[in-house]
Design an enzyme around this catalytic site. Structure first.
Site, PDB file in Angstrom:
ATOM      1  N   CYS A 129      33.269  38.856  43.181  1.00 36.86           N
ATOM      2  CA  CYS A 129      34.032  38.432  42.199  1.00 36.86           C
ATOM      3  C   CYS A 129      34.099  37.024  41.878  1.00 36.86           C
ATOM      4  CB  CYS A 129      35.379  38.900  42.866  1.00 36.86           C
ATOM      5  SG  CYS A 129      36.862  38.350  41.881  1.00 36.86           S
ATOM      6  N   CYS A 132      37.312  35.313  41.121  1.00 36.75           N
ATOM      7  CA  CYS A 132      38.167  34.920  42.355  1.00 36.75           C
ATOM      8  C   CYS A 132      37.130  33.661  43.007  1.00 36.75           C
ATOM      9  CB  CYS A 132      37.903  36.032  43.590  1.00 36.75           C
ATOM     10  SG  CYS A 132      38.429  37.665  43.107  1.00 36.75           S
ATOM     11  N   ASP A 133      36.029  33.595  43.157  1.00 36.65           N
ATOM     12  CA  ASP A 133      35.288  32.537  43.793  1.00 36.65           C
ATOM     13  C   ASP A 133      34.335  31.607  42.982  1.00 36.65           C
ATOM     14  OD1 ASP A 133      36.359  33.800  46.103  1.00 36.65           O
ATOM     15  OD2 ASP A 133      34.507  35.138  45.933  1.00 36.65           O
TER      16      ASP A 133
END
Length: 242
Positions: free
Chosen positions: A68, A71-72
């Protein structure tokens, strides 16, 4: 805690079968059966991985392996990273990562990408994105305390293997919705995602609703899943009241 405060009961365990052909619905777990007048399916979707042993070692770690970018991505600021995949998701992930990483290399096993022409054009126009086509990741390099340092990449046509430096690897080879237990009972798309009626969370079976990534192959974010969970709860409440 909020759900507990309002009297919610919790039953933990793996669901092995579901009977949705008649009311009440029946859900079977290892230690017994539950019945329900309405059901919200929120089983999510799991990212597909390459199956390399190193993935487990570096997964969910900063400077490791992720599925992701939104997300990261921030944690890879100033680094060089790899994106594995050739579809629209891979192009989106690669393009997004260029906001943080110095260089993003897309690794794809074929010589042609599966992404739409528009997505390909956008990615190929980005000077921060490089390409390793006809290639597969065979081993992830790194160790404790240093995270991912690179990967061994093999050209599928020449069988040449070379080391590619990278401070992180993002898998963008798709997701698999957790819907096997509902196959043949709820309407799904060709990938197995539950289909909901436009503007609602209602599925093809009256009284069954879908929330989160199990019915969402586009956004896959915690905030959108939570929002659809609220929608499903309201839809279920209205169903019961009628």
């Amino acid at each position: 805690k909020q759900a507990e405060r309002f009297g919610t009961e919790f039953a933990t365990g793996e669901v092995r079968a579901a009977e949705l052909g008649q009311h009440p619905f029946r859900v079977t777990r290892a230690d017994g059966e539950l019945t329900a007048d309405t059901l919200i399916v929120a089983t999510g979707a799991r990212a597909r991985w390459l199956g390399l042993p190193e993935e487990l070692e570096f997964r969910t770690k900063i400077g490791g392996v992720s599925a992701c970018a939104t997300c990261d991505g921030f944690f890879y600021k100033g680094k060089e990273v790899l994106v594995v995949g050739g579809g629209d998701t891979a192009m989106e992930e690669a393009d997004f990562l260029t906001k943080f990483a110095n260089k993003v290399t897309v690794v794809h096993r074929r010589d042609e990408l599966r992404a739409s022409k528009a997505m390909q054009s956008r990615a190929k126009a980005n000077p921060k994105i490089a390409w390793l086509l006809d290639s597969v990741v065979e081993k992830i390099l790194g160790g404790p305390g240093q995270g991912v340092t690179g990967a061994m990449v093999r050209n599928v046509k020449t069988n040449e293997v070379r080391e590619v430096a990278a401070g992180g690897i993002f898998m963008a080879i798709g997701h698999t919705p957790n819907t096997a237990v509902f196959k043949g009972q709820l309407e799904m798309d060709e990938q197995g995602y539950l289909l909901a009626r436009d503007g609602t969370t209602a599925t093809s079976v009256s009284g069954v609703f879908a929330a989160g990534d199990v019915a969402d192959h586009r956004y896959r974010q915690a905030v959108t899943a939570a929002g659809s969970g609220c929608m499903a709860a309201i839809d279920a409440e209205r169903f019961l009241s009628h």
